[in-house]
Design a protein around this motif. Structure first.
Motif, PDB file in Angstrom:
ATOM      1  N   LEU A   1       0.833  -1.190   0.000  1.00 47.50           N
ATOM      2  CA  LEU A   1       0.000   0.000   0.000  1.00 47.50           C
ATOM      3  C   LEU A   1       0.871   1.244   0.000  1.00 47.50           C
ATOM      4  CD1 LEU A   1      -2.728  -1.082   2.576  1.00 47.50           C
ATOM      5  CD2 LEU A   1      -2.778  -1.300   0.071  1.00 47.50           C
ATOM      6  N   GLY A   2       0.705   2.053  -1.025  1.00 55.32           N
ATOM      7  CA  GLY A   2       1.395   3.331  -1.080  1.00 55.32           C
ATOM      8  C   GLY A   2       0.542   4.405  -0.455  1.00 55.32           C
ATOM      9  N   GLY A   3       0.221   4.223   0.789  1.00 52.45           N
ATOM     10  CA  GLY A   3      -0.660   5.111   1.545  1.00 52.45           C
ATOM     11  C   GLY A   3      -1.218   4.333   2.716  1.00 52.45           C
ATOM     12  N   TRP A   4      -1.251   4.953   3.885  1.00 48.52           N
ATOM     13  CA  TRP A   4      -1.687   4.271   5.098  1.00 48.52           C
ATOM     14  C   TRP A   4      -3.165   4.578   5.322  1.00 48.52           C
ATOM     15  CZ3 TRP A   4      -0.782   0.168   7.288  1.00 48.52           C
ATOM     16  CH2 TRP A   4      -0.816  -0.071   8.662  1.00 48.52           C
ATOM     17  N   PRO A   5      -4.011   3.545   5.420  1.00 48.33           N
ATOM     18  CA  PRO A   5      -5.452   3.804   5.575  1.00 48.33           C
ATOM     19  C   PRO A   5      -5.762   4.627   6.825  1.00 48.33           C
ATOM     20  CG  PRO A   5      -5.040   1.492   5.044  1.00 48.33           C
ATOM     21  CD  PRO A   5      -3.707   2.111   5.329  1.00 48.33           C
ATOM     22  N   LYS A   6      -6.861   5.333   6.759  1.00 51.66           N
ATOM     23  CA  LYS A   6      -7.305   6.108   7.910  1.00 51.66           C
ATOM     24  C   LYS A   6      -7.578   5.180   9.090  1.00 51.66           C
ATOM     25  CE  LYS A   6      -9.462   9.770   5.136  1.00 51.66           C
ATOM     26  NZ  LYS A   6     -10.739  10.459   4.806  1.00 51.66           N
ATOM     27  N   PRO A   7      -7.378   5.658  10.320  1.00 49.53           N
ATOM     28  CA  PRO A   7      -7.545   4.791  11.495  1.00 49.53           C
ATOM     29  C   PRO A   7      -8.888   4.074  11.542  1.00 49.53           C
ATOM     30  CG  PRO A   7      -6.538   6.865  12.136  1.00 49.53           C
ATOM     31  CD  PRO A   7      -6.915   7.011  10.697  1.00 49.53           C
ATOM     32  N   GLU A   8      -9.956   4.762  11.182  1.00 47.97           N
ATOM     33  CA  GLU A   8     -11.283   4.163  11.292  1.00 47.97           C
ATOM     34  C   GLU A   8     -11.535   3.086  10.237  1.00 47.97           C
ATOM     35  OE1 GLU A   8     -11.871   8.189   9.109  1.00 47.97           O
ATOM     36  OE2 GLU A   8     -10.568   7.319  10.656  1.00 47.97           O
ATOM     37  N   ASN A   9     -10.717   3.062   9.179  1.00 49.13           N
ATOM     38  CA  ASN A   9     -10.905   2.074   8.109  1.00 49.13           C
ATOM     39  C   ASN A   9      -9.749   1.080   7.997  1.00 49.13           C
ATOM     40  OD1 ASN A   9     -13.296   3.437   7.257  1.00 49.13           O
ATOM     41  ND2 ASN A   9     -12.024   4.931   6.160  1.00 49.13           N
ATOM     42  N   ARG A  10      -8.727   1.295   8.803  1.00 50.81           N
ATOM     43  CA  ARG A  10      -7.476   0.546   8.628  1.00 50.81           C
ATOM     44  C   ARG A  10      -7.663  -0.959   8.745  1.00 50.81           C
ATOM     45  NH1 ARG A  10      -3.656   3.478  12.113  1.00 50.81           N
ATOM     46  NH2 ARG A  10      -3.937   5.015  10.451  1.00 50.81           N
ATOM     47  N   ALA A  11      -8.311  -1.396   9.810  1.00 54.18           N
ATOM     48  CA  ALA A  11      -8.460  -2.836  10.039  1.00 54.18           C
ATOM     49  C   ALA A  11      -9.245  -3.489   8.908  1.00 54.18           C
ATOM     50  CB  ALA A  11      -9.140  -3.082  11.382  1.00 54.18           C
ATOM     51  N   ARG A  12     -10.286  -2.815   8.435  1.00 56.20           N
ATOM     52  CA  ARG A  12     -11.113  -3.394   7.366  1.00 56.20           C
ATOM     53  C   ARG A  12     -10.338  -3.510   6.060  1.00 56.20           C
ATOM     54  NH1 ARG A  12     -16.067  -1.163   5.421  1.00 56.20           N
ATOM     55  NH2 ARG A  12     -15.258   0.941   5.760  1.00 56.20           N
ATOM     56  N   ILE A  13      -9.572  -2.489   5.746  1.00 56.79           N
ATOM     57  CA  ILE A  13      -8.824  -2.512   4.493  1.00 56.79           C
ATOM     58  C   ILE A  13      -7.719  -3.563   4.538  1.00 56.79           C
ATOM     59  CG2 ILE A  13      -7.242  -1.186   3.041  1.00 56.79           C
ATOM     60  CD1 ILE A  13      -8.990   1.270   3.616  1.00 56.79           C
ATOM     61  N   LEU A  14      -6.979  -3.637   5.647  1.00 52.45           N
ATOM     62  CA  LEU A  14      -5.926  -4.656   5.768  1.00 52.45           C
ATOM     63  C   LEU A  14      -6.532  -6.062   5.725  1.00 52.45           C
ATOM     64  CD1 LEU A  14      -3.612  -3.107   8.521  1.00 52.45           C
ATOM     65  CD2 LEU A  14      -3.369  -2.999   6.030  1.00 52.45           C
ATOM     66  N   GLU A  15      -7.676  -6.238   6.382  1.00 51.34           N
ATOM     67  CA  GLU A  15      -8.321  -7.563   6.377  1.00 51.34           C
ATOM     68  C   GLU A  15      -8.783  -7.930   4.973  1.00 51.34           C
ATOM     69  OE1 GLU A  15     -12.045  -9.936   8.502  1.00 51.34           O
ATOM     70  OE2 GLU A  15     -11.697  -7.804   8.927  1.00 51.34           O
ATOM     71  N   ALA A  16      -9.217  -6.954   4.195  1.00 49.10           N
ATOM     72  CA  ALA A  16      -9.671  -7.245   2.831  1.00 49.10           C
ATOM     73  C   ALA A  16      -8.537  -7.802   1.996  1.00 49.10           C
ATOM     74  CB  ALA A  16     -10.233  -5.977   2.188  1.00 49.10           C
ATOM     75  N   VAL A  17      -7.313  -7.291   2.212  1.00 52.23           N
ATOM     76  CA  VAL A  17      -6.166  -7.800   1.470  1.00 52.23           C
ATOM     77  C   VAL A  17      -5.764  -9.182   1.972  1.00 52.23           C
ATOM     78  CG1 VAL A  17      -3.751  -7.392   0.856  1.00 52.23           C
ATOM     79  CG2 VAL A  17      -5.310  -5.446   1.097  1.00 52.23           C
ATOM     80  N   GLN A  18      -5.729  -9.357   3.264  1.00 51.15           N
ATOM     81  CA  GLN A  18      -5.165 -10.557   3.869  1.00 51.15           C
ATOM     82  C   GLN A  18      -6.120 -11.724   3.948  1.00 51.15           C
ATOM     83  OE1 GLN A  18      -4.067  -8.216   7.399  1.00 51.15           O
ATOM     84  NE2 GLN A  18      -1.952  -8.876   7.108  1.00 51.15           N
TER      85      GLN A  18
END
Length: 345
Positions: free
Chosen positions: A327-344
């Motif tokens: 990721l060339g950009g760090w997700p916002k705190p409120e969305n971070r877990a969801r976005i990382l989980e979507a990839v993993q």
């Protein structure tokens, strides 16, 4: 699919808050952290500086410019950092283009594929440490031919922690991608698009099929930096990346010698790329950025609200040949877990 994060190469100065981002990423189980270089900041110093504050995350270069260092110099840096990090280094290398290689590094550019093959073979000799390093190639000779005559083959004083540090190749064209599949441990694309997945799978298959290929599709890594820009307004998110797309598609190289332009043209943006390049090379970069369609940005990046980003990860990106989405950009705190989980997931 694994997830990584990137600090890239610098603009006018170091990016802010990398230490905090990296600490959060390691705590959340992010797999890898990547730095890069062009003709400003180097890739190794930031990787060592920031990487020293971590204990688990892999440390990768995406990429080190081959022309910036001799093969033995990069092999030395890699084994040094590998020792200090406890065996977490991935060395990504790239040939770059003639404008940077000859204009900045003052090195010859011709025959980059052949030069890449020689470069990797020498690095692996250093790490294997089986005997003093000798090499007689078109681009590199150890000891140097035609020198003082006093050079002698040498073996690394340091015993590498790993005798086979992973090497990834930065590549965009089909021949270079095939070479990566043949001789490297992984490939780092630039401006990868899910719509080009079949094109790249074909190029990779060509490399895997060659006699003596080092890896197969089952154990080969593909780690791609994908820009991530969150905003409820897609146009505003995409606008932040358009100057960068214009720089690469229009300003990185001359007409007929811009590999990034070729990548976008293969996606179907040939006419647009011609306009962008014309504007950029005529000294109008702001107009070149305005000529970049939002859809062109969406082909290669994750832009817009979190729900849209997550949907595109799940429906477009996870079915590609990529094994790691950096990721060339760090997700916002409120969305971070969801976005990382979507990839993993």
């Amino acid at each position: 699919m694994r997830v990584g994060i990137a600090a890239g190469y610098w603009g006018s100065g170091p990016p802010r808050n990398v230490e905090r981002m990296l600490a959060e990423a390691e705590a959340l189980g992010v797999d890898s952290f990547w730095t890069a270089e062009t003709y400003g900041s180097d890739a190794l110093t930031p990787l060592a500086w920031w990487g020293a504050q971590t204990s688990r995350i892999k440390l990768g270069t995406s990429v080190c410019q081959m022309s910036a260092r001799t093969p033995t110099a990069l092999a030395m840096a890699a084994q040094t950092l590998d020792h200090l990090s406890g065996g977490r280094v991935i060395i990504g290398i790239g040939a770059s283009g003639p404008q940077v290689v000859e204009g900045w590094y003052g090195q010859p550019y011709p025959r980059p594929l052949e030069r890449t093959r020689e470069y990797i073979e020498i690095m692996r000799q250093v790490w294997a440490r089986e005997e003093p390093v000798t090499y007689s190639g078109r681009h590199y000779q150890l000891p140097l031919q035609g020198g003082s005559g006093l050079g002698k083959p040498l073996k690394s004083i340091v015993h590498p922690l790993r005798d086979d540090v992973p090497v990834y190749m930065g590549a965009e064209g089909p021949k270079n991608v095939a070479l990566a599949a043949e001789i490297a441990d992984g490939w780092t694309p630039l401006w990868f698009s899910p719509k080009s997945d079949e094109f790249y799978r074909t190029a990779l298959a060509e490399g895997f099929s060659r006699e003596g290929a080092r890896r197969t599709a089952d154990d080969f890594e593909v780690a791609n930096v994908c820009w991530l820009l969150e905003n409820d307004d897609v146009e505003k998110a995409a606008a932040r990346l358009k100057p960068t797309v214009a720089l690469y598609a229009g300003g990185m190289g001359a007409k007929g010698a811009n590999f990034h332009n070729d990548v976008f043209a293969r996606m179907g943006w040939g006419e647009v790329c011609a306009e962008i390049q014309e504007l950029y090379l005529s000294g109008r970069p702001e107009l070149a950025a305005q000529a970049v369609p939002t859809e062109m940005v969406e082909d290669v990046a994750l832009v817009g609200p979190a729900d849209k980003i997550i949907e595109e990860i799940e429906t477009k990106w996870k079915s590609t040949c990529l094994t790691t989405l950096i990721l060339g950009g760090w997700p916002k705190p409120e969305n971070r877990a969801r976005i990382l989980e979507a990839v993993q997931s």
